[in-house]
Motif scaffolding. Structure first.
Motif, PDB file in Angstrom:
ATOM      1  N   ARG A 254      14.840  49.849  23.056  1.00 44.44           N
ATOM      2  CA  ARG A 254      13.762  49.277  22.139  1.00 44.44           C
ATOM      3  C   ARG A 254      14.023  48.369  21.473  1.00 44.44           C
ATOM      4  NH1 ARG A 254      12.253  52.391  18.002  1.00 44.44           N
ATOM      5  NH2 ARG A 254      13.781  54.075  18.321  1.00 44.44           N
ATOM      6  N   LEU A 255      15.392  48.148  21.067  1.00 41.69           N
ATOM      7  CA  LEU A 255      15.804  46.895  20.316  1.00 41.69           C
ATOM      8  C   LEU A 255      15.973  45.764  21.077  1.00 41.69           C
ATOM      9  CD1 LEU A 255      16.960  45.773  17.828  1.00 41.69           C
ATOM     10  CD2 LEU A 255      19.365  46.531  18.627  1.00 41.69           C
ATOM     11  N   LYS A 256      16.404  46.108  22.429  1.00 43.06           N
ATOM     12  CA  LYS A 256      16.476  44.722  23.538  1.00 43.06           C
ATOM     13  C   LYS A 256      14.879  44.218  23.760  1.00 43.06           C
ATOM     14  CE  LYS A 256      20.581  45.964  25.581  1.00 43.06           C
ATOM     15  NZ  LYS A 256      21.625  46.441  26.985  1.00 43.06           N
ATOM     16  N   MET A 257      14.113  45.106  24.048  1.00 41.36           N
ATOM     17  CA  MET A 257      12.658  44.867  24.260  1.00 41.36           C
ATOM     18  C   MET A 257      12.076  44.104  22.945  1.00 41.36           C
ATOM     19  SD  MET A 257      10.976  48.488  25.716  1.00 41.36           S
ATOM     20  CE  MET A 257       9.463  47.694  26.029  1.00 41.36           C
ATOM     21  N   GLU A 258      12.335  44.467  21.824  1.00 41.50           N
ATOM     22  CA  GLU A 258      11.996  43.698  20.619  1.00 41.50           C
ATOM     23  C   GLU A 258      12.514  42.326  20.458  1.00 41.50           C
ATOM     24  OE1 GLU A 258      12.486  45.746  16.931  1.00 41.50           O
ATOM     25  OE2 GLU A 258      10.908  47.633  17.689  1.00 41.50           O
ATOM     26  N   GLU A 259      13.893  42.148  20.829  1.00 44.18           N
ATOM     27  CA  GLU A 259      14.561  40.927  20.819  1.00 44.18           C
ATOM     28  C   GLU A 259      13.968  40.008  21.787  1.00 44.18           C
ATOM     29  OE1 GLU A 259      18.843  42.028  21.396  1.00 44.18           O
ATOM     30  OE2 GLU A 259      19.158  42.367  19.266  1.00 44.18           O
ATOM     31  N   ALA A 260      13.698  40.611  23.026  1.00 41.81           N
ATOM     32  CA  ALA A 260      13.011  40.065  24.260  1.00 41.81           C
ATOM     33  C   ALA A 260      11.696  39.343  23.540  1.00 41.81           C
ATOM     34  CB  ALA A 260      13.134  40.658  25.575  1.00 41.81           C
ATOM     35  N   LEU A 261      11.081  40.285  23.248  1.00 41.99           N
ATOM     36  CA  LEU A 261       9.690  39.722  22.833  1.00 41.99           C
ATOM     37  C   LEU A 261       9.741  38.681  21.608  1.00 41.99           C
ATOM     38  CD1 LEU A 261       6.513  40.233  22.645  1.00 41.99           C
ATOM     39  CD2 LEU A 261       6.765  42.080  20.784  1.00 41.99           C
ATOM     40  N   VAL A 262      10.819  38.891  20.486  1.00 43.90           N
ATOM     41  CA  VAL A 262      10.867  37.867  19.646  1.00 43.90           C
ATOM     42  C   VAL A 262      11.244  36.360  20.221  1.00 43.90           C
ATOM     43  CG1 VAL A 262      12.145  37.214  17.581  1.00 43.90           C
ATOM     44  CG2 VAL A 262      11.288  39.261  17.686  1.00 43.90           C
ATOM     45  N   ALA A 263      12.235  36.550  21.043  1.00 40.99           N
ATOM     46  CA  ALA A 263      12.684  35.277  21.923  1.00 40.99           C
ATOM     47  C   ALA A 263      11.601  34.743  22.721  1.00 40.99           C
ATOM     48  CB  ALA A 263      13.741  35.596  23.004  1.00 40.99           C
ATOM     49  N   PHE A 264      10.754  35.522  23.370  1.00 37.72           N
ATOM     50  CA  PHE A 264       9.729  34.973  23.926  1.00 37.72           C
ATOM     51  C   PHE A 264       8.662  34.380  22.946  1.00 37.72           C
ATOM     52  CE2 PHE A 264       5.170  35.628  25.561  1.00 37.72           C
ATOM     53  CZ  PHE A 264       5.241  34.874  26.875  1.00 37.72           C
ATOM     54  N   GLN A 265       8.361  34.977  22.096  1.00 37.39           N
ATOM     55  CA  GLN A 265       7.443  34.488  20.949  1.00 37.39           C
ATOM     56  C   GLN A 265       7.825  33.080  20.201  1.00 37.39           C
ATOM     57  OE1 GLN A 265       7.015  37.478  18.192  1.00 37.39           O
ATOM     58  NE2 GLN A 265       5.349  38.802  19.388  1.00 37.39           N
ATOM     59  N   ARG A 266       9.112  32.860  20.226  1.00 36.36           N
ATOM     60  CA  ARG A 266       9.795  31.765  19.557  1.00 36.36           C
ATOM     61  C   ARG A 266       9.746  30.663  20.746  1.00 36.36           C
ATOM     62  NH1 ARG A 266      15.283  33.917  16.848  1.00 36.36           N
ATOM     63  NH2 ARG A 266      14.233  35.000  15.171  1.00 36.36           N
ATOM     64  N   ALA A 267       9.906  30.846  22.053  1.00 41.32           N
ATOM     65  CA  ALA A 267       9.763  30.074  23.322  1.00 41.32           C
ATOM     66  C   ALA A 267       8.525  29.615  23.245  1.00 41.32           C
ATOM     67  CB  ALA A 267      10.376  30.482  24.466  1.00 41.32           C
ATOM     68  N   GLU A 268       7.473  30.357  23.112  1.00 40.19           N
ATOM     69  CA  GLU A 268       5.945  29.932  23.240  1.00 40.19           C
ATOM     70  C   GLU A 268       5.414  29.442  22.138  1.00 40.19           C
ATOM     71  OE1 GLU A 268       3.908  30.321  25.902  1.00 40.19           O
ATOM     72  OE2 GLU A 268       5.750  30.792  27.163  1.00 40.19           O
ATOM     73  N   ALA A 269       6.156  29.525  20.988  1.00 43.18           N
ATOM     74  CA  ALA A 269       5.420  28.906  19.802  1.00 43.18           C
ATOM     75  C   ALA A 269       5.410  27.416  19.965  1.00 43.18           C
ATOM     76  CB  ALA A 269       6.421  29.092  18.487  1.00 43.18           C
ATOM     77  N   PRO A 270       6.271  26.735  20.244  1.00 48.73           N
ATOM     78  CA  PRO A 270       6.086  25.269  20.571  1.00 48.73           C
ATOM     79  C   PRO A 270       4.756  24.680  21.259  1.00 48.73           C
ATOM     80  CG  PRO A 270       8.386  25.536  20.766  1.00 48.73           C
ATOM     81  CD  PRO A 270       7.713  26.874  20.798  1.00 48.73           C
ATOM     82  N   ARG A 271       4.759  25.539  22.633  1.00 45.54           N
ATOM     83  CA  ARG A 271       3.666  25.332  23.533  1.00 45.54           C
ATOM     84  C   ARG A 271       2.494  25.593  22.750  1.00 45.54           C
ATOM     85  NH1 ARG A 271       6.262  28.143  28.862  1.00 45.54           N
ATOM     86  NH2 ARG A 271       8.107  27.102  29.160  1.00 45.54           N
ATOM     87  N   THR A 272       2.350  26.600  22.182  1.00 51.41           N
ATOM     88  CA  THR A 272       1.172  27.054  21.512  1.00 51.41           C
ATOM     89  C   THR A 272       0.510  25.993  20.282  1.00 51.41           C
ATOM     90  OG1 THR A 272       1.660  29.493  21.485  1.00 51.41           O
ATOM     91  CG2 THR A 272       0.020  28.854  20.229  1.00 51.41           C
ATOM     92  N   ARG A 273       1.695  25.448  19.692  1.00 51.12           N
ATOM     93  CA  ARG A 273       1.454  24.198  18.656  1.00 51.12           C
ATOM     94  C   ARG A 273       0.956  23.097  19.506  1.00 51.12           C
ATOM     95  NH1 ARG A 273       6.008  26.186  15.966  1.00 51.12           N
ATOM     96  NH2 ARG A 273       7.203  24.854  16.820  1.00 51.12           N
ATOM     97  N   MET A 274       1.646  22.748  20.535  1.00 47.97           N
ATOM     98  CA  MET A 274       1.047  21.741  21.507  1.00 47.97           C
ATOM     99  C   MET A 274      -0.267  21.819  21.834  1.00 47.97           C
ATOM    100  SD  MET A 274       4.453  20.567  23.607  1.00 47.97           S
ATOM    101  CE  MET A 274       3.542  19.294  24.414  1.00 47.97           C
ATOM    102  N   LYS A 275      -0.709  22.909  22.412  1.00 42.68           N
ATOM    103  CA  LYS A 275      -2.039  23.265  22.703  1.00 42.68           C
ATOM    104  C   LYS A 275      -3.049  23.103  21.619  1.00 42.68           C
ATOM    105  CE  LYS A 275      -0.782  26.314  26.804  1.00 42.68           C
ATOM    106  NZ  LYS A 275      -0.880  27.547  27.262  1.00 42.68           N
ATOM    107  N   GLN A 276      -2.501  23.732  20.570  1.00 40.46           N
ATOM    108  CA  GLN A 276      -3.349  23.616  19.392  1.00 40.46           C
ATOM    109  C   GLN A 276      -3.772  22.182  18.756  1.00 40.46           C
ATOM    110  OE1 GLN A 276      -1.869  26.225  16.426  1.00 40.46           O
ATOM    111  NE2 GLN A 276      -2.478  28.119  17.498  1.00 40.46           N
ATOM    112  N   THR A 277      -2.618  21.372  18.813  1.00 41.95           N
ATOM    113  CA  THR A 277      -2.665  19.942  18.758  1.00 41.95           C
ATOM    114  C   THR A 277      -3.879  19.277  19.457  1.00 41.95           C
ATOM    115  OG1 THR A 277      -0.383  20.008  17.382  1.00 41.95           O
ATOM    116  CG2 THR A 277      -1.268  17.758  18.054  1.00 41.95           C
ATOM    117  N   SER A 278      -3.273  19.222  20.639  1.00 37.19           N
ATOM    118  CA  SER A 278      -4.125  18.541  21.727  1.00 37.19           C
ATOM    119  C   SER A 278      -5.694  19.023  21.783  1.00 37.19           C
ATOM    120  CB  SER A 278      -3.717  18.836  23.111  1.00 37.19           C
ATOM    121  OG  SER A 278      -3.527  20.010  23.452  1.00 37.19           O
ATOM    122  N   SER A 279      -6.126  20.227  21.433  1.00 41.88           N
ATOM    123  CA  SER A 279      -7.274  20.677  21.472  1.00 41.88           C
ATOM    124  C   SER A 279      -7.853  19.990  19.964  1.00 41.88           C
ATOM    125  CB  SER A 279      -7.353  22.210  21.233  1.00 41.88           C
ATOM    126  OG  SER A 279      -6.654  22.877  20.219  1.00 41.88           O
TER     127      SER A 279
END
Length: 282
Positions: A254-279
């Motif tokens: 469960r800890l590894k799943m949470e860490e993987a989820l946090v890492a995924f969210q951190r990796a996706e955060a810049p892309r999400t911000r770029m999408k939000q800026t372009s929109s």
């Protein structure tokens, strides 16, 4: 690192096992104290042998098991991996020690006659009733009263005892009063344990069998019981260790799943911000 406890099968199994471990350890602790208490009257004759060693180790292990169960309960509540791992290590150590107790009990079971043979004969012939050996005398009396029995193998073995040797040569065989059946101990003339003025009547004595075979049987039964109980406790502790490790792996996954989820969210955060800026520019 700790996690918020979550309802899971592994957690429930571990908690049930911890509670069972605590209650079982208390029961086994009382059983160990009973084993120790039943031997107490005979301890002056035999001292500390394999039997007492096994009992004391048994009591120590189940006491550690009680304390360890509290650590396990805290680990369940806090879901801390180091506590769970420590619990598993302590329980596995107790299990290995209990296996050693079981093996030692079986070893003692095969050497019982060799251990008690010399001690019992020497105590009865050389020390019984002698000045400075009141504890050994009381121990022999307690043995003959509780078994019940008289003498080493037969009641006439008391002929060789230092206390009765001279008296036996003059007046016939005499035995300790603890050899007599309770209903004849108040007799005065003749006394049930003295060979004067009339020979001792065997019907008034514990004379069906001597103390050696009865004491040997008693030690065999108790050493076998300790070995069987210790083996059962070892199996129970191993089960607790297995559930602890299963719960540990569950928390790790469960800890590894949470860490993987946090890492995924951190990796996706810049892309999400770029999408939000372009929109927003569009």
């Amino acid at each position: 690192m700790s996690l918020t406890p979550q309802p899971a099968v592994a957690c429930s199994l571990f908690l049930i096992c911890v509670l069972s471990n605590f209650s079982g350890s208390l029961i086994f602790l009382m059983l160990g104290l009973w084993f120790l208490e039943t031997r107490r009257p005979y301890e002056p004759m035999f001292g500390h042998n394999f039997y007492s060693l096994c009992v004391w180790i048994f009591i120590g292990c189940v006491s550690v098991g009680c304390v360890t169960s509290m650590l396990g309960a805290a680990a369940v509540l806090a879901a801390k991996r180091w506590q769970i791992l420590m619990y598993a290590c302590l329980v596995s150590l107790c299990a290995l020690t209990m296996c050693g107790v079981g093996i030692t009990s079986l070893f003692f079971h095969d050497r019982i006659r060799q251990i008690i043979d010399v001690s019992l004969n020497k105590t009865m012939t050389e020390y019984y009733g002698m000045p400075g050996y009141s504890t050994l005398t009381s121990s022999v009396d307690a043995l003959q009263d509780s078994m019940p029995c008289c003498g080493y193998v037969l009641y006439n073995d008391w002929i060789n005892a230092n206390l009765f040797r001279d008296q036996t040569e003059r007046n016939g065989i005499s035995v300790p009063l603890s050899c007599c059946l309770p209903e004849f101990r108040a007799d005065v003339n003749p006394r049930c344990n003295e060979g004067f003025p009339f020979p001792i009547s065997p019907r008034k004595l514990h004379q069906k069998v001597g103390c050696l075979p009865l004491l040997e049987s008693w030690y065999r039964d108790h050493s076998f019981a300790i070995g069987a109980v210790a083996s059962s406790v070892a199996a129970f502790f191993f089960l607790s260790c297995c559930t602890a490790m299963h719960y540990f792996r569950d928390i790790n996954s469960r800890l590894k799943m949470e860490e993987a989820l946090v890492a995924f969210q951190r990796a996706e955060a810049p892309r999400t911000r770029m999408k939000q800026t372009s929109s927003s520019l569009n």
